[in-house]
Design a protein around this motif. Structure first.
Motif, mmCIF file in Angstrom:
data_model
loop_
_atom_site.group_PDB
_atom_site.id
_atom_site.type_symbol
_atom_site.label_atom_id
_atom_site.label_comp_id
_atom_site.label_asym_id
_atom_site.label_seq_id
_atom_site.Cartn_x
_atom_site.Cartn_y
_atom_site.Cartn_z
ATOM 1 N N LYS A 257 0.773 -1.105 0.173
ATOM 2 C CA LYS A 257 0.176 -0.073 0.035
ATOM 3 C C LYS A 257 0.842 1.270 0.025
ATOM 4 O O LYS A 257 0.457 2.314 -0.584
ATOM 5 C CB LYS A 257 -0.855 0.061 1.275
ATOM 6 N N ALA A 258 1.989 1.092 0.753
ATOM 7 C CA ALA A 258 2.908 2.352 0.947
ATOM 8 C C ALA A 258 3.496 2.464 -0.427
ATOM 9 O O ALA A 258 3.710 3.719 -1.055
ATOM 10 C CB ALA A 258 3.868 2.209 1.881
ATOM 11 N N SER A 261 1.194 3.996 -3.066
ATOM 12 C CA SER A 261 0.669 5.566 -2.719
ATOM 13 C C SER A 261 1.783 6.355 -3.409
ATOM 14 O O SER A 261 1.507 7.730 -3.455
ATOM 15 C CB SER A 261 0.692 5.761 -1.199
ATOM 16 N N LYS A 271 -4.614 14.296 -6.438
ATOM 17 C CA LYS A 271 -3.588 13.941 -5.525
ATOM 18 C C LYS A 271 -3.877 12.661 -4.773
ATOM 19 O O LYS A 271 -5.026 12.582 -4.526
ATOM 20 C CB LYS A 271 -3.481 14.834 -4.743
ATOM 21 N N ARG A 272 -3.009 11.838 -4.695
ATOM 22 C CA ARG A 272 -3.125 10.577 -3.940
ATOM 23 C C ARG A 272 -2.646 10.665 -2.356
ATOM 24 O O ARG A 272 -1.642 11.364 -2.506
ATOM 25 C CB ARG A 272 -2.279 9.485 -4.873
ATOM 26 N N GLU A 273 -3.430 9.916 -1.879
ATOM 27 C CA GLU A 273 -2.907 10.077 -0.361
ATOM 28 C C GLU A 273 -1.733 9.343 -0.037
ATOM 29 O O GLU A 273 -1.762 8.358 -0.403
ATOM 30 C CB GLU A 273 -4.226 9.642 0.586
ATOM 31 N N ARG A 274 -0.799 10.025 0.500
ATOM 32 C CA ARG A 274 0.563 9.164 0.459
ATOM 33 C C ARG A 274 0.869 8.467 1.893
ATOM 34 O O ARG A 274 0.191 9.015 2.967
ATOM 35 C CB ARG A 274 1.724 10.240 0.385
ATOM 36 N N THR A 275 1.491 7.328 1.623
ATOM 37 C CA THR A 275 1.673 6.800 2.916
ATOM 38 C C THR A 275 3.129 6.963 3.235
ATOM 39 O O THR A 275 3.941 6.275 2.491
ATOM 40 C CB THR A 275 1.423 5.331 3.024
#
Length: 326
Positions: A257-258, A261, A271-275
């Motif tokens: 997932k990280a 992102s 914009k993508r939600e960053r991890t």
């Protein structure tokens, strides 16, 4: 319409590769770099399996261990039903006709004192295939397959661009008409415009010759473009393996997932939600107990630091190693 189930061409089971660290007066082994630790997967006939992860996670070591360019510490590798790790020199040499590699650095993998036509036909010389003229004809044919011309065959590596040298590397891998090719980050050193050309060449050749690829890379967009299935590695372990569409649509492991992102979206207003992962990757000399990712995992619980999760099929065809995935 009934679809035909593809058979497994390469089967890797519990592959381990430790590199000894020597020290002291007598150069005894004082530690082990755990580059690859019990990695298992299959590559089916005619498919492309992408292998991704951060630098140093063991991707390249896996590819080279399958080909025995690096001798594995333990585990099992079968190719077309044959045990690769049990083969002696003569049988292994014969097998290399069917298993080839495209190296990451196209310049370092070519002999600077040898015209590229001779480099392409070198494998044919080693295996004694055909007469000298026939080998040269095959080399010319392979160069044309990757977009080069006959007059290029008498030039030396320094006379070509990076993209052209990578095409030469592809032609050399194809000369023996292999069934399986390990593509070790074949486009990471190239400009973006050249990357697409090389990827399209690989896909066209796969359709024409029925090739099977293990495609090693750290560029997730490139892997999505070329792969049928994708495996994700972290610190020597396989943490997730699934069909490309399933993995990119709904990754299960927090590390995957990280990674997902971080893929940029080609739209200025989206914009993508960053991890953001905290800390550094632990040393493979002394990997963490339990899940190796727990020191950086944003959702880790106490069990993650105590017990190593099993690499299991969480959903049909979707494998992962995480205690928190149902």
């Amino acid at each position: 319409m009934q679809t035909t189930q593809k058979s497994d061409l390469v089967v890797v089971k519990d592959l381990v590769k430790y590199f000894p660290v020597r020290g002291g007066l007598f150069q005894r082994t004082v530690a082990q770099v755990q580059a690859v630790d019990k990695v298992s997967f299959t590559v089916k006939n005619g498919e492309t399996l992408g292998l991704v992860g951060e630098s140093g996670c063991g991707k390249t070591t896996v590819g080279r261990s399958i080909l025995r360019l690096v001798e594995p510490t333990s585990g099992q590798v079968t190719f077309n039903g044959e045990d690769v790790l049990a083969m002696r020199a003569g049988s292994l040499k014969a097998l290399r006709r069917d298993m080839q590699i495209i190296f990451q650095d196209p310049y370092a993998s070519l002999n600077p004192r040898m015209p590229i036509g001779e480099s392409v036909m070198e494998g044919l010389n080693i295996h004694g295939i055909g007469q000298s003229r026939d080998r040269w004809d095959v080399a010319i044919q392979m160069l044309k397959k990757v977009g080069l011309e006959e007059y290029h065959a008498r030039r030396y590596p320094h006379e070509f661009s990076g993209g052209q040298r990578q095409r030469i590397g592809i032609a050399r891998a194809l000369a023996l008409q292999p069934k399986f090719i390990v593509c070790d980050e074949p486009v990471s050193a190239l400009d973006v415009s050249i990357q697409s050309q090389v990827l399209n060449i690989l896909k066209e050749l796969q359709r024409e010759f029925g090739l099977t690829y293990l495609f090693i890379a750290h560029n997730l967009s490139v892997v999505e473009h070329i792969s049928d299935r994708v495996g994700v590695m972290y610190l020597g372990k396989m943490v997730e393996l699934a069909n490309r569409d399933d993995l990119y649509r709904e990754p299960l492991h927090p590390y995957t997932k990280a990674l997902m992102s971080a893929i940029p979206i080609p739209h200025p207003n989206v914009k993508r939600e960053r991890t953001i992962l905290k800390g550094d990757v632990p040393s493979p000399l002394n990997p963490p107990k339990g899940c190796r990712f727990h020191t950086r995992c944003p959702i880790a619980v106490e069990k993650c630091s105590q017990e190593e999760p099993e690499f299991r099929e969480a959903r049909p065809g979707h494998w992962t190693a995480c205690w928190l995935v149902d």
